[in-house]
Scaffold this motif. Structure first.
Motif, mmCIF file in Angstrom:
data_model
loop_
_atom_site.group_PDB
_atom_site.id
_atom_site.type_symbol
_atom_site.label_atom_id
_atom_site.label_comp_id
_atom_site.label_asym_id
_atom_site.label_seq_id
_atom_site.Cartn_x
_atom_site.Cartn_y
_atom_site.Cartn_z
ATOM 1 N N UNK A 121 15.230 -2.753 59.668
ATOM 2 C CA UNK A 121 14.381 -2.169 58.639
ATOM 3 C C UNK A 121 15.295 -1.870 57.456
ATOM 4 N N UNK A 122 15.325 -2.780 56.503
ATOM 5 C CA UNK A 122 16.227 -2.647 55.365
ATOM 6 C C UNK A 122 15.798 -1.489 54.473
ATOM 7 N N UNK A 123 16.790 -0.788 53.937
ATOM 8 C CA UNK A 123 16.530 0.329 53.042
ATOM 9 C C UNK A 123 16.839 1.684 53.640
ATOM 10 N N UNK A 124 17.143 1.714 54.927
ATOM 11 C CA UNK A 124 17.499 2.981 55.588
ATOM 12 C C UNK A 124 18.852 2.780 56.263
ATOM 13 N N UNK A 125 19.801 3.661 55.945
ATOM 14 C CA UNK A 125 21.119 3.612 56.554
ATOM 15 C C UNK A 125 21.447 4.962 57.168
ATOM 16 N N UNK A 136 0.252 8.237 61.551
ATOM 17 C CA UNK A 136 0.957 7.044 62.013
ATOM 18 C C UNK A 136 2.099 6.609 61.089
ATOM 19 N N UNK A 137 2.537 7.501 60.218
ATOM 20 C CA UNK A 137 3.728 7.234 59.421
ATOM 21 C C UNK A 137 4.945 7.413 60.314
ATOM 22 N N UNK A 138 5.959 6.586 60.106
ATOM 23 C CA UNK A 138 7.198 6.695 60.870
ATOM 24 C C UNK A 138 8.249 7.347 59.972
ATOM 25 N N UNK A 139 8.882 8.398 60.468
ATOM 26 C CA UNK A 139 9.885 9.162 59.720
ATOM 27 C C UNK A 139 11.256 8.902 60.327
ATOM 28 N N UNK A 150 8.277 5.699 56.449
ATOM 29 C CA UNK A 150 7.687 4.368 56.429
ATOM 30 C C UNK A 150 6.182 4.572 56.499
ATOM 31 N N UNK A 151 5.491 4.278 55.404
ATOM 32 C CA UNK A 151 4.053 4.515 55.319
ATOM 33 C C UNK A 151 3.287 3.545 56.213
ATOM 34 N N UNK A 155 3.107 0.184 54.347
ATOM 35 C CA UNK A 155 4.267 -0.455 54.998
ATOM 36 C C UNK A 155 5.514 -0.407 54.124
ATOM 37 N N UNK A 156 5.551 0.540 53.180
ATOM 38 C CA UNK A 156 6.703 0.703 52.297
ATOM 39 C C UNK A 156 7.500 1.937 52.706
ATOM 40 N N UNK A 157 8.807 1.869 52.423
ATOM 41 C CA UNK A 157 9.705 2.982 52.721
ATOM 42 C C UNK A 157 9.815 3.866 51.503
#
Length: 165
Positions: A121-125, A136-139, A150-151, A155-157
């Protein structure tokens, strides 16, 4: 009119059947180890998907257990525990039965069920934890970069909170 001895017998049978329904089979547990095919005896994180597979993260790989045998994936996990903090890998199944992992790279990955591989999942390090809310959002929590969402809808971060200094 039903005789009393038949009523007593019927009540007795009903009472016994109630007790037998309440005392279902006893659940037993059996430890799993490298002797059974687990990649390492020390588990870092464990989850179960809707199919019933156990997903076990170890420093020596991710293990999928079907109740009889293990399938190993080349995803490795951190296991750093100190008095002031810990960095542990994670395996997580969301409410849509999607499998998420936070491996040693600390970049979240999601299992692509079509080709049985994990995609980053690009954009999270530097992710350290994962959570799903009621919408159902993923944190994703991060030690160095704060909090991400992650909405489920878009589906955007979204970067919610920067790291507190």
């Amino acid at each position: 009119m039903i005789p009393n001895y038949i009523r007593v017998f019927i009540n007795y049978v009903l009472l016994i059947s109630c007790f037998s329904v309440q005392s279902q089979k006893q659940v037993t547990f059996r430890p799993l180890s490298v002797k059974d095919g687990l990649s390492q005896n020390s588990a870092i994180s464990i989850t179960q998907d809707r199919t019933g597979f156990l997903w076990i993260a170890t420093q020596d790989g991710l293990n999928k257990y079907d109740g009889r045998s293990f399938e190993k994936y080349k995803q490795y996990f951190k296991d750093i525990t100190n008095p002031t903090y810990s960095k542990l890998g994670k395996v997580f199944v969301d409410s849509n039965d999607e499998l998420w992992i936070i491996p040693i790279s600390q970049i979240p990955h999601k299992l692509n069920k079509d080709n049985n591989s994990f995609e980053p999942l690009n954009g999270i390090e530097d992710a350290s934890t994962i959570f799903e809310d009621q919408q159902k959002n993923i944190w994703f929590g991060s030690y160095s970069n704060g909090l991400y969402k992650l909405s489920f809808q878009t589906k955007k971060i979204e970067h919610i909170i920067d790291r507190v200094k």
